[in-house]
Design a protein around this motif. Structure first.
Motif, mmCIF file in Angstrom:
data_model
loop_
_atom_site.group_PDB
_atom_site.id
_atom_site.type_symbol
_atom_site.label_atom_id
_atom_site.label_comp_id
_atom_site.label_asym_id
_atom_site.label_seq_id
_atom_site.Cartn_x
_atom_site.Cartn_y
_atom_site.Cartn_z
ATOM 1 N N ASP A 299 0.840 -1.208 0.000
ATOM 2 C CA ASP A 299 0.000 0.000 0.000
ATOM 3 C C ASP A 299 0.870 1.251 0.000
ATOM 4 O OD1 ASP A 299 -2.199 -1.589 -0.043
ATOM 5 O OD2 ASP A 299 -2.773 -1.294 2.057
ATOM 6 N N ALA A 300 1.970 1.216 0.762
ATOM 7 C CA ALA A 300 2.867 2.368 0.807
ATOM 8 C C ALA A 300 3.510 2.593 -0.566
ATOM 9 C CB ALA A 300 3.946 2.158 1.867
ATOM 10 N N LEU A 301 3.948 1.514 -1.199
ATOM 11 C CA LEU A 301 4.565 1.633 -2.532
ATOM 12 C C LEU A 301 3.548 2.171 -3.548
ATOM 13 C CD1 LEU A 301 6.674 -1.655 -2.611
ATOM 14 C CD2 LEU A 301 7.568 0.672 -2.545
ATOM 15 N N ALA A 302 2.294 1.712 -3.427
ATOM 16 C CA ALA A 302 1.255 2.182 -4.352
ATOM 17 C C ALA A 302 1.026 3.680 -4.193
ATOM 18 C CB ALA A 302 -0.040 1.421 -4.098
ATOM 19 N N ARG A 303 1.189 4.183 -2.975
ATOM 20 C CA ARG A 303 0.991 5.619 -2.724
ATOM 21 C C ARG A 303 2.262 6.427 -3.005
ATOM 22 N NH1 ARG A 303 -1.711 3.546 2.048
ATOM 23 N NH2 ARG A 303 0.231 3.869 3.188
ATOM 24 N N GLY A 304 3.315 5.713 -3.390
ATOM 25 C CA GLY A 304 4.575 6.393 -3.671
ATOM 26 C C GLY A 304 5.322 6.809 -2.421
ATOM 27 N N GLU A 305 4.976 6.203 -1.307
ATOM 28 C CA GLU A 305 5.631 6.549 -0.033
ATOM 29 C C GLU A 305 6.838 5.651 0.201
ATOM 30 O OE1 GLU A 305 2.561 5.994 2.824
ATOM 31 O OE2 GLU A 305 1.350 7.652 2.043
ATOM 32 N N PRO A 306 7.742 6.066 1.089
ATOM 33 C CA PRO A 306 8.869 5.183 1.410
ATOM 34 C C PRO A 306 8.375 3.887 2.064
ATOM 35 C CG PRO A 306 8.997 7.271 2.618
ATOM 36 C CD PRO A 306 7.759 7.321 1.811
ATOM 37 N N GLN A 307 9.160 2.874 1.887
ATOM 38 C CA GLN A 307 8.768 1.561 2.412
ATOM 39 C C GLN A 307 8.709 1.571 3.937
ATOM 40 O OE1 GLN A 307 10.224 -1.675 0.045
ATOM 41 N NE2 GLN A 307 10.704 -2.827 1.878
ATOM 42 N N PRO A 308 7.576 1.187 4.527
ATOM 43 C CA PRO A 308 7.502 1.165 5.998
ATOM 44 C C PRO A 308 8.362 0.053 6.591
ATOM 45 C CG PRO A 308 5.490 0.284 5.046
ATOM 46 C CD PRO A 308 6.337 0.734 3.906
ATOM 47 N N GLU A 309 8.558 0.137 7.896
ATOM 48 C CA GLU A 309 9.434 -0.845 8.548
ATOM 49 C C GLU A 309 8.707 -2.133 8.911
ATOM 50 O OE1 GLU A 309 11.195 1.112 11.837
ATOM 51 O OE2 GLU A 309 12.382 2.472 10.598
ATOM 52 N N ALA A 310 7.453 -2.236 8.482
ATOM 53 C CA ALA A 310 6.613 -3.371 8.900
ATOM 54 C C ALA A 310 7.255 -4.722 8.621
ATOM 55 C CB ALA A 310 5.266 -3.289 8.185
ATOM 56 N N ALA A 311 7.999 -4.797 7.533
ATOM 57 C CA ALA A 311 8.523 -6.115 7.139
ATOM 58 C C ALA A 311 9.937 -6.370 7.647
ATOM 59 C CB ALA A 311 8.487 -6.225 5.617
ATOM 60 N N ASN A 312 10.479 -5.426 8.419
ATOM 61 C CA ASN A 312 11.875 -5.570 8.857
ATOM 62 C C ASN A 312 12.103 -6.733 9.816
ATOM 63 O OD1 ASN A 312 12.363 -3.411 7.313
ATOM 64 N ND2 ASN A 312 12.946 -2.006 8.937
ATOM 65 N N ASP A 313 11.068 -7.075 10.579
ATOM 66 C CA ASP A 313 11.239 -8.128 11.593
ATOM 67 C C ASP A 313 10.829 -9.509 11.098
ATOM 68 O OD1 ASP A 313 12.301 -6.500 13.463
ATOM 69 O OD2 ASP A 313 10.404 -6.053 14.469
ATOM 70 N N LEU A 314 10.488 -9.608 9.820
ATOM 71 C CA LEU A 314 9.958 -10.885 9.346
ATOM 72 C C LEU A 314 10.996 -12.006 9.381
ATOM 73 C CD1 LEU A 314 7.634 -9.875 6.372
ATOM 74 C CD2 LEU A 314 7.005 -10.505 8.695
ATOM 75 N N TYR A 315 12.287 -11.639 9.436
ATOM 76 C CA TYR A 315 13.316 -12.682 9.470
ATOM 77 C C TYR A 315 13.140 -13.598 10.683
ATOM 78 C CZ TYR A 315 15.685 -10.217 13.237
ATOM 79 O OH TYR A 315 15.975 -9.637 14.434
ATOM 80 N N ARG A 316 12.499 -13.062 11.719
ATOM 81 C CA ARG A 316 12.267 -13.880 12.918
ATOM 82 C C ARG A 316 11.393 -15.097 12.612
ATOM 83 N NH1 ARG A 316 13.749 -10.561 17.247
ATOM 84 N NH2 ARG A 316 13.605 -8.349 16.742
ATOM 85 N N LEU A 317 10.543 -14.960 11.582
ATOM 86 C CA LEU A 317 9.634 -16.057 11.231
ATOM 87 C C LEU A 317 10.277 -17.048 10.272
ATOM 88 C CD1 LEU A 317 6.457 -13.894 10.513
ATOM 89 C CD2 LEU A 317 6.856 -15.265 12.535
ATOM 90 N N ALA A 318 11.442 -16.670 9.724
ATOM 91 C CA ALA A 318 12.053 -17.486 8.669
ATOM 92 C C ALA A 318 12.704 -18.741 9.229
ATOM 93 C CB ALA A 318 13.106 -16.661 7.927
ATOM 94 N N GLU A 319 12.739 -19.761 8.385
ATOM 95 C CA GLU A 319 13.414 -21.001 8.766
ATOM 96 C C GLU A 319 14.876 -20.673 9.070
ATOM 97 O OE1 GLU A 319 13.234 -23.999 5.766
ATOM 98 O OE2 GLU A 319 13.962 -25.558 7.120
ATOM 99 N N GLY A 320 15.354 -21.168 10.184
ATOM 100 C CA GLY A 320 16.734 -20.887 10.575
ATOM 101 C C GLY A 320 16.922 -19.473 11.110
ATOM 102 N N GLY A 321 15.846 -18.671 11.127
ATOM 103 C CA GLY A 321 15.925 -17.301 11.642
ATOM 104 C C GLY A 321 16.750 -16.372 10.766
ATOM 105 N N LYS A 322 16.945 -16.773 9.493
ATOM 106 C CA LYS A 322 17.743 -15.941 8.573
ATOM 107 C C LYS A 322 16.985 -15.788 7.265
ATOM 108 C CE LYS A 322 21.413 -18.595 9.169
ATOM 109 N NZ LYS A 322 22.710 -19.214 8.970
ATOM 110 N N GLU A 323 17.240 -14.668 6.549
ATOM 111 C CA GLU A 323 16.544 -14.493 5.279
ATOM 112 C C GLU A 323 17.524 -14.195 4.150
ATOM 113 O OE1 GLU A 323 13.754 -11.474 6.388
ATOM 114 O OE2 GLU A 323 15.165 -9.865 5.982
#
Lengths: 333, 215
Positions: A299-323
């Motif tokens: 949604d932020a990209l569609a509005r032309g806004e800078p990328q929010p930090e929402a996805a920064n912590d997703l590595y915690r969910l990744a297998e092995g804890g790394k992305e």
């Protein structure tokens, strides 16, 4: 149906609760499968029966979202009824498309349900325009899920020469680099992702503690040994730690998760239509968290806004804890 | 803390103080209540292959045996009364209850080693996938056991929980022995690291002196 913003967000659902979580968190499209060997996530307690599928599709349609049904394993010799029935049931439930890999199943769906959209599964491993054109001409596919072996430039080159929509993986566990053709686990368990929908069947997986270490096994074969504070991973043969020349390492695949959130503008510029989140075997908490984060970013990209930090912590969910960006940024060939 | 959140500090405190038979009785009553409020969940659990899991909350003195599948309703009892289980699930009570409510991703807890599974993994996978279909709110379930006193019980439980949470924040949690052992190990590694650095520095100086002498 609701029009996707920026890129269509295609999200996994292993249970009706996960489907609702995906829709509520902002998925444009949800993909799921029936409770049998016809889809590539055939684990105990997972997937949908007919009633659940019907109700799930109704729920998604109420909010203007689409549901795709994965019938993407390969039928076993002399045992095609499951796959034919799954295609018929998907059509009967009102699925917006069926995701398939096997040419026999594709042919069956094309003849029996010509008006139902057909998507080519990543399991078909179609990674070049010639192959994709073949599926389009023969089976009228509308979309291909590109295998996770292509760089962004290669994705762009393939899309430029094909006449169907392209869906690429954006988040989740990675498989081997020969998708849809992996029988590694069947050497150990007699079952494989390609025909049985399971890579490390849960009944063959075991863990044990040895002092401060944890040992994972598939059947009687040791897959990995983790130190006390080391992140763990699924005990799949492609991600096992092998000892060669006295050195233990991940020879085939490292247990890391894909996260393409940092290159979404490049993927859009390459002509990608849809982003796929992997993880039908994961919980509804995972689905809600990942989908919610990607929704904010798109949604932020569609509005032309800078990328929010929402996805920064997703590595915690990744297998092995790394992305990783994996093949999207590959430095090898 | 949300008003729908289970009062974990209160529950843990009470379970530590309660005699085992009372914990067992309370757990069984809660499970029966969940079964009455979520018949689909119990039906799905009954359809699974018969399995049993030994559940070991790392911050409680009690261990439980959960049996399910094989057409029968699930049963919860204290592990000391039961035979061995094919699967053991270990972790802090808070994480185990969050899993039960579907609030947290099981794979992530497993990857990060916050929970540990030993033995036959299929039992835990099947249980987790089946629980994840249901939307259980443990606080609602527990309070419904109190019948007409449920609302008053909820208010009192949440008040106590906030109080306990505040005290914990103020005075710090009682840290488990395993964590204290981790501290010891960390200190030992830090000391070893410092000693190695010193040794490296000395070797470096000695090397330079040698080079200076030979130049």
């Amino acid at each position: 149906m609701r029009e996707p913003t920026y890129l269509e967000l295609v999200c996994p659902a292993g249970t009706p609760a996960a489907l609702r979580a995906a829709v509520d968190a902002g998925a444009d499209t949800v993909y799921c499968g029936f409770r049998d060997c016809t889809n590539a996530r055939n684990y105990p307690g997972l997937n949908f029966d007919l009633k659940e599928m019907r109700e799930g599709i109704d729920y998604a349609h109420r909010f203007g979202r689409r549901v795709l049904v994965a019938v993407n394993t390969f039928p076993r010799a002399g045992d095609v009824v499951f796959w034919q029935r799954a295609v018929d049931n998907a059509a009967d439930c009102g699925a917006d498309a069926v995701i398939m890999a096997d040419i026999g199943v594709l042919d069956y769906a094309t003849r029996r349900h010509p008006n139902m959209r057909r998507h080519l599964s990543v399991q078909a491993a179609a990674s070049n325009p010639l192959s994709i054109d073949f599926y389009r001409e023969q089976f009228g596919i509308s979309r291909v899920v590109l295998p996770r072996v292509l760089s962004v430039d290669e994705v762009a080159a393939v899309i430029a020469r094909m006449k169907v929509e392209a869906e690429v993986f954006a988040f989740g566990s990675l498989g081997t680099m020969v998708e849809g053709r992996c029988y590694l686990s069947s050497y150990i368990t007699g079952r494989s992702p390609s025909s049985d929908g399971v890579c490390g069947p849960a009944e063959y997986v075991s863990y044990r503690e040895e002092g401060d270490q944890m040992v994972s096994c598939l059947g009687k074969v040791m897959m990995n040994r983790y130190d006390k504070h080391e992140n763990a991973a699924y005990p799949t043969p492609c991600k096992c730690r092998l000892v060669t020349n006295g050195q233990a390492s991940y020879l085939f695949e490292e247990p890391v998760g894909l996260n393409a959130v940092s290159i979404l503008p490049q993927l859009k510029a390459a002509g990608v239509t849809a982003l796929k989140i992997e993880g039908r075997q994961r919980s509804r908490a995972y689905v809600g968290q990942v989908v919610g984060a990607f929704r904010q970013v798109l949604d932020a990209l569609a509005r032309g806004e800078p990328q929010p930090e929402a996805a920064n912590d997703l590595y915690r969910l990744a297998e092995g804890g790394k992305e990783t960006l994996s093949a999207f940024k590959k430095g090898w060939r | 803390m949300d008003d729908a959140d289970f009062p974990i500090h209160l529950a843990r405190g009470m379970m530590r103080l309660m005699p085992p038979p009372l914990v067992e009785r309370g757990g069984a009553m809660l499970l029966r209540k969940i079964g009455r409020n979520h018949p689909d969940l119990f039906r799905n659990l009954a359809e699974l292959d018969a399995k049993s899991i030994r559940v070991e909350p790392s911050d409680l003195p009690h261990k439980f045996l959960l049996s399910f599948g094989g057409g029968a309703p699930p049963k919860l009892m204290l592990a000391r009364r039961a035979g061995p289980a094919g699967t053991v699930l270990k972790g802090p009570l808070e994480q185990l209850l969050a899993l039960l409510e579907g609030k947290i991703d099981a794979d992530t807890l497993f990857f990060t080693r916050a929970i540990a599974i030993t033995g036959d993994t299929s039992a835990v996978v099947a249980l987790h996938n089946t629980l994840d279909r249901a939307s259980i709110n443990l606080l609602d379930e527990a309070m419904s056991l109190l019948g007409p006193f449920g609302s008053a019980g909820r208010a009192a439980a949440l008040r106590l929980e906030r109080r306990m949470h505040g005290l914990r924040e103020r005075f710090g949690p009682a840290r488990p022995a395993a964590e204290r052992r981790d501290d010891g190990e960390r200190d030992r590694l830090l000391a070893e690291n410092a000693a190695l650095k010193t040794r490296l520095a000395k070797l470096d100086v000695r090397q330079r002196r040698k080079q200076g002498a030979s130049a």
